[in-house]
Design a protein around this motif. Structure first.
Motif, mmCIF file in Angstrom:
data_model
loop_
_atom_site.group_PDB
_atom_site.id
_atom_site.type_symbol
_atom_site.label_atom_id
_atom_site.label_comp_id
_atom_site.label_asym_id
_atom_site.label_seq_id
_atom_site.Cartn_x
_atom_site.Cartn_y
_atom_site.Cartn_z
ATOM 1 N N GLU A 80 1.509 3.836 2.660
ATOM 2 C CA GLU A 80 2.049 3.273 3.906
ATOM 3 C C GLU A 80 3.546 3.108 3.678
ATOM 4 O OE1 GLU A 80 -0.491 -0.189 4.366
ATOM 5 O OE2 GLU A 80 -2.258 1.052 4.052
ATOM 6 N N GLU A 109 -0.024 -4.019 11.113
ATOM 7 C CA GLU A 109 -0.391 -2.633 10.867
ATOM 8 C C GLU A 109 0.436 -1.815 11.854
ATOM 9 O OE1 GLU A 109 -2.405 -1.576 8.586
ATOM 10 O OE2 GLU A 109 -3.942 -3.090 8.200
ATOM 11 N N HIS A 163 -5.767 0.553 -3.053
ATOM 12 C CA HIS A 163 -5.828 -0.307 -1.864
ATOM 13 C C HIS A 163 -6.248 -1.737 -2.201
ATOM 14 C CE1 HIS A 163 -7.409 -1.529 2.124
ATOM 15 N NE2 HIS A 163 -6.449 -0.752 2.570
ATOM 16 N N HIS A 179 1.935 -3.422 6.735
ATOM 17 C CA HIS A 179 1.005 -2.328 6.429
ATOM 18 C C HIS A 179 1.115 -1.247 7.493
ATOM 19 C CE1 HIS A 179 -1.569 -4.296 3.288
ATOM 20 N NE2 HIS A 179 -0.838 -5.310 3.708
ATOM 21 N N GLU A 180 0.407 -0.148 7.235
ATOM 22 C CA GLU A 180 0.377 0.933 8.216
ATOM 23 C C GLU A 180 -1.041 1.461 8.359
ATOM 24 O OE1 GLU A 180 3.297 3.909 7.157
ATOM 25 O OE2 GLU A 180 4.832 2.348 7.009
ATOM 26 N N HIS A 198 0.853 -1.194 0.000
ATOM 27 C CA HIS A 198 0.000 0.000 0.000
ATOM 28 C C HIS A 198 0.885 1.239 0.000
ATOM 29 C CE1 HIS A 198 -3.787 -2.236 1.554
ATOM 30 N NE2 HIS A 198 -3.646 -2.301 0.245
HETATM 31 ZN ZN LIG Z 1 -2.379 -1.395 4.112
#
Ligand SMILES: [Zn+2]
Length: 1021
Positions: free
Chosen positions: A194, A375, A266, A299-300, A191
């Motif tokens: 991110e 995340e 996304h 991910h973030e 992503h």
């Molecule tokens: Zn993500």
């Protein structure tokens, strides 16, 4: 299940390993702070090598950029020095996670290749390319000895991955488990906004290659770590451009990342079912090519580190129970370690259900491995920012005992500290339990092969059927990408097929020779099962917020017959292996100079039209028979086909018949329709899936923004069809006005500073929308005979701005969440419906449906708005009087006066108008302009196919595909999304039929317009 319950159940398990006991002890210490501190144990676990020098400069900067002492751990609060191996600073000019700086993928790769050149512990491989041709890499990190014998190791792992090779013999698996090193695959920045993972992974790679801390030496001598630092490489480079623009324009607004990958944003993390994107294919091929055990995607989003590995229920119904246990084991251990370092805001339960198999990491779960995902908190760039958290983010909950701090200053370095600490500690745990995880890997693989004799089914059979071959091939291509083995029976087979309802008897079904069999006694049976089976999400499920689609059955979405067979005798039938499913179509039968290609809802009929330059192509408006074959309405009749036609048909998976002469049937000519796909600058993802399919099908189109449409007064002279694919919850106001113009212009274009922007489309300012000029141009385009195709929010837009007279959105309270539903065709003669039978399954994001009307019900005249509820029998409430409920009352003492018969309006119909409604009513829509319903939802009882459906009565039987008429043109409205995530193969032809027949969608000669212009086809019972 709570942790305590989990621990209790594990206590009773006789095969509890030492490692699991260790997790529980660490964990119980975390839950009960009164237990003496365990930090000494952990300190020694993660102790440094006191003899190894430290890179003082680098270490000082790590501390400088870390904004709070609790945001760092003993694992990353220093960087070991090396005389030979360069640190990330060599390429970055600063340390990993330094503020105000993001490296391009190219720079990240440059560093990994420096590592490879300077350390025997790192090898770098190209794993493929993106849609825009950018390279994707993987780095393998381990002791030189492990890397030198990686091939031999992989040969052993391959046997564990496919236990058929050792006769499913545990005794033969034992030495393979003992001798093998597991492979742990980490992937970063799928992503693009991110942004932290690439630098965290650069530094992680350095530490793994250089650090002599005993625990790191143990990791690299007991396992191979794979790292793909940038998964979405096209999007990364655009994000870095954007960030550079932002830094060069302090204090100004900067645009959001309009394009991530070439097609989608996304949703690149929702492609693990259809596998349409290069990044998905490259990662799976790498993962399976190395026979890895874990796929761990970074991910973030939420603060500060959510190891969503455990997540929340419901869990995917097709995963091996051992996997759920591994999730719990790894997640609990990871949180326990991080808590012991005193890092706040680390948790593993939370708002993520593990139901849908669409996520990249889930490729591992569906291929006998372990999926994991972090995340980590991120700022969408490398700015250090004050971040204000919401109560639900910082409040303590049972699974988040040390929650995030309510207000923080957060830096990219903080992000990198968390990511690296979590990864290092989990790699350490994994390295100490390699046999346990390899054993599980073998067991899961073996149970996948044993599926027919365990939970079943034995196989899925796709019966040979020329009317379905084209879409069958599309399904088989997906299964091939998923590394599923495909077989074909050589003789007809009869097998018992279980009844759909429990308690009913199985029935015998015969499958003709040539039918496809997906055997479940193969290592990757689980993904085939998950894709082809049906899904049921209980309306009463405690999970009230499904994280993604609740239904996805490819059997339904590809509009195919696929039979789930549980009787294992089918596996004894004579079969051959299908290596290339495209060979199943492309047959030409008969002789003669005219070609007839039946319309069976293929995905490639429209593509063919563009490949037949110089030929005459006609569409049969009615069904016909020729050469002993039946051809449905919408079939193509081609004369003057080019010499290479056989190859063209094979490439497009189309069968054809040669005829001596053109059949006598009404036809119209087709010339390659001129198409524009119109996008907004608000969001490009949902239209990106459409654009991708047009590219894949080889259907040419112009790609233009709403801003360009605002400048193009005569669209009709250039285009036959304009596609306004869904934006994603955009209002008509947003589409027209765009982004508010109060602040500075925000360019999206190529420049020296931003060389990667503007490639797909560009604008000096993303803010302006369609505007009223653009709206007028669209209206004129339709009025002049063009076809405008709209879907979901753009259909709502068409309704709101008056482009779809007589269509409105049905307001129900149905609960639908990415649900696959049943339908019924209403207007079987519409060209949109060509090639379909009575129904086609559709996926619905949120249960959108339409109402139609023969009047415009607004304005100062009589309102004739159509009732939406209930569509009941108009005689249901007869008054008290003589006769029965079915009969009429009669006043006494006079002659019988017949009333006008009342008509029972169906939910998909417009209210029928009588003289009272019509008299002096300018709101009545002229007959030839009244909307036509092509497709509707089926009734409540048969509506649900897959996923979640509750309170369906408000949408059941309502229209979902409507053809509205404006001037000389048409506006086609979809309430379902017919082109979605490469999953809805069955509904592509609705769009392609409409395009191919864009000049034949009006009422024309089809509608029976009576004198007075009132009664039309839509009025007929
Ligand atoms: Zn993500």
């Amino acid at each position: 299940m709570t942790f305590l319950k989990m621990m209790r159940s594990k206590m009773t398990s006789p095969e509890m390993t030492r490692s699991k006991l260790a997790v529980m002890l660490v964990f119980s210490a975390a839950l009960f702070p009164a237990v003496p501190a365990h930090s000494q144990v952990l300190d020694s676990t993660f102790a440094r090598d006191p003899r190894q020098p430290v890179d003082q400069d680098y270490t000082e900067k790590i501390h400088k950029y870390t904004t709070d002492p609790s945001f760092i751990s003993p694992l990353v609060d220093y960087l070991p020095a090396s005389k030979t191996v360069p640190t990330p600073a060599k390429v970055l000019g600063d340390v990993s996670g330094a503020p105000d700086m993001l490296p391009y993928a190219e720079d990240v790769y440059k560093y990994f290749r420096l590592l490879e050149a300077s350390s025997p512990r790192v090898k770098v491989f190209t794993i493929g390319h993106s849609e825009e041709g950018r390279e994707m890499i993987v780095a393998a990190i381990a002791d030189a000895k492990l890397l030198a014998t990686a091939k031999e190791n992989d040969a052993r792992l391959a046997q564990l991955a496919d236990p058929r090779t050792i006769g499913l013999d545990d005794a033969k698996a034992r030495p393979l488990v003992d001798q093998s090193w597991p492979v742990y695959y980490i992937t970063g920045t799928i992503h693009s906004p991110e942004t932290g993972a690439p630098t965290a992974l650069m530094e992680l790679a350095y530490r793994l290659a250089v650090d002599d801390a005993p625990y790191i030496k143990y990791i690299r001598s007991h396992m191979i770590v794979l790292i793909t630092p940038v998964v979405e490489v096209d999007g990364r480079d655009r994000m870095v451009d954007l960030y550079k623009w932002h830094k060069a324009h302090p204090g100004q607004d900067y645009p959001h990342l309009a394009y991530w990958g070439h097609y989608v944003a996304h949703d690149n993390n929702r492609d693990a079912m259809g596998m349409t994107l290069n990044l998905t294919r490259n990662v799976l091929d790498t993962y399976l090519g190395w026979h890895a055990q874990v796929l761990h995607d970074l991910h973030e989003s939420v603060p500060f580190l959510y190891d969503n590995t455990v997540g929340d229920g419901p869990y995917n119904a097709w995963v091996d129970p051992t996997l759920a246990d591994e999730w719990a084991e790894l997640g609990a251990n990871n949180v326990a370690q991080m808590l012991s370092f005193g890092m706040p805001g680390v948790f593993t339960h939370g708002d993520f259900d593990t139901w849908s198999p669409g996520y990249l990491m889930f490729l591992a779960s569906m291929h006998n491995g372990i999926s994991r995902l972090y995340e980590t908190f991120g700022n969408g760039g490398a700015d250090t920012e004050k971040r204000i958290l919401q109560p639900d983010e910082y409040e303590r909950t049972w699974y988040r005992q040390n929650p995030p701090l309510p207000v923080v200053t957060w830096s990219q370095r903080d992000n990198n500290n968390y990511e690296e600490t979590a990864l290092l500690s989990t790699l350490s745990y994994f390295s100490e339990n390699t046999r346990h995880f390899l054993e599980n890997f073998y067991l899961k693989s073996k149970r996948s092969v044993d599926k027919p004799s365990l939970e079943g089914p034995a196989a899925y059979v796709i019966p040979a059927d020329p009317a379905q071959t084209n879409r069958q091939i599309e399904l088989l291509k997906v299964l091939k990408r998923q590394h599923v083995e495909i077989s074909q029976i050589t003789d007809a087979v009869t097998a018992p097929v279980p009844a759909e309802k429990r308690g009913e008897k199985p029935k015998q079904e015969s499958f003709p020779a040539g039918s496809i069999v997906i055997r479940m006694d193969q290592p990757y049976s689980r993904i085939a099962d998950a894709l082809l089976d049906r899904q049921y999400w209980a309306a009463s499920d405690p999970q009230k917020h499904p994280y993604d689609d609740t239904g996805w059955s490819f059997t339904h979405l590809f509009n195919l017959k696929v039979v789930r067979v549980t009787d294992a005798s089918i596996l004894k039938a004579k079969m051959t292996t299908v290596e290339d499913p495209t060979g199943l179509a492309g047959n030409i039968s008969g002789s003669g100079s005219v070609l007839a290609i039946e319309n069976t809802g293929q995905t490639s009929l429209l593509s063919l039209v563009y490949k037949l330059k110089g030929a005459t192509v006609k569409v049969a408006e009615k069904a016909f028979d020729a050469n002993g074959k039946h051809f449905a309405a919408g079939s193509l009749i081609v004369s003057g086909a080019p010499d290479n036609i056989a190859g063209v048909l094979r490439d497009l998976s189309l069968d054809a018949s040669r005829l001596e002469a053109e059949p006598s049937v009404p036809t119209h000519d087709v010339t390659a329709p001129r198409i524009a796909i119109m996008h907004t600058w608000l969001s490009t993802q949902r239209e990106g899936w459409w654009r991708q399919e047009f590219d894949n099908a080889g259907i040419p189109f112009d790609y233009m923004s709403t801003q360009a449409v605002a400048k193009e007064a005569d669209l009709r002279s250039k285009y036959d069809v304009i596609i306004f694919a869904p934006v994603g919850r955009a209002s008509a106001w947003e589409i027209i006005h765009g982004i508010p113009m109060w602040n500075n212009p925000m360019p999206w274009e190529k420049s020296d500073l931003t060389p990667n922007l503007g490639r797909i489309d560009s604008t000096p300012d993303v803010r302006p929308g369609l505007g009223y000029d653009g709206l007028a141009h669209l209206q004129k385009f339709v009025g002049d005979g063009g076809l405008l195709i709209t879907c979901e929010d753009t259909a709502q837009f068409a309704i709101d701005v008056g482009l779809a007279p007589g269509v409105s959105v049905a307001r129900g309270d149905a609960r639908v969440d990415g649900t696959v539903m049943n339908t019924a065709f209403v207007d079987r003669e519409s060209a949109v419906a060509f090639g379909y039978s009575n129904a086609v399954p559709v996926i619905s994001a949120g249960g959108m449906a339409f109402n139609i009307s023969n009047t415009m019900s607004r304005g100062g005249f009589r309102s004739l708005s159509d009732p939406t509820e209930p569509f009941s029998d108009p005689y249901a409430h007869r008054p008290t009087g003589r006769g029965s409920v079915e009969d009429s009352d009669e006043p006494q003492g006079r002659k019988i006066a017949e009333a006008e018969p009342l008509y029972k309006q169906q939910p998909w119909e417009a209210k029928r108008l009588d003289e009272e409604d019509i008299r002096n009513n300018p709101q009545v829509i002229p007959a030839q302009l009244r909307p036509d319903v092509v497709l509707r939802f089926s009734d409540v009882k048969s509506l649900l196919l897959d996923g979640l459906l509750d309170k369906a009565s408000g949408i059941a039987e309502h229209p979902i595909v409507v053809n509205a008429h404006l001037g000389r043109g048409n506006v086609l409205l979809f309430a379902n999304n017919p082109i979605y995530r490469g999953e809805t193969i069955g509904t592509y032809a609705l769009v392609f039929n409409a395009i191919m027949n864009s000049q034949h969608l009006g009422h024309g000669n089809r509608a029976e317009v009576k004198p007075g212009g009132e009664a039309t086809k839509a009025d007929m019972p």
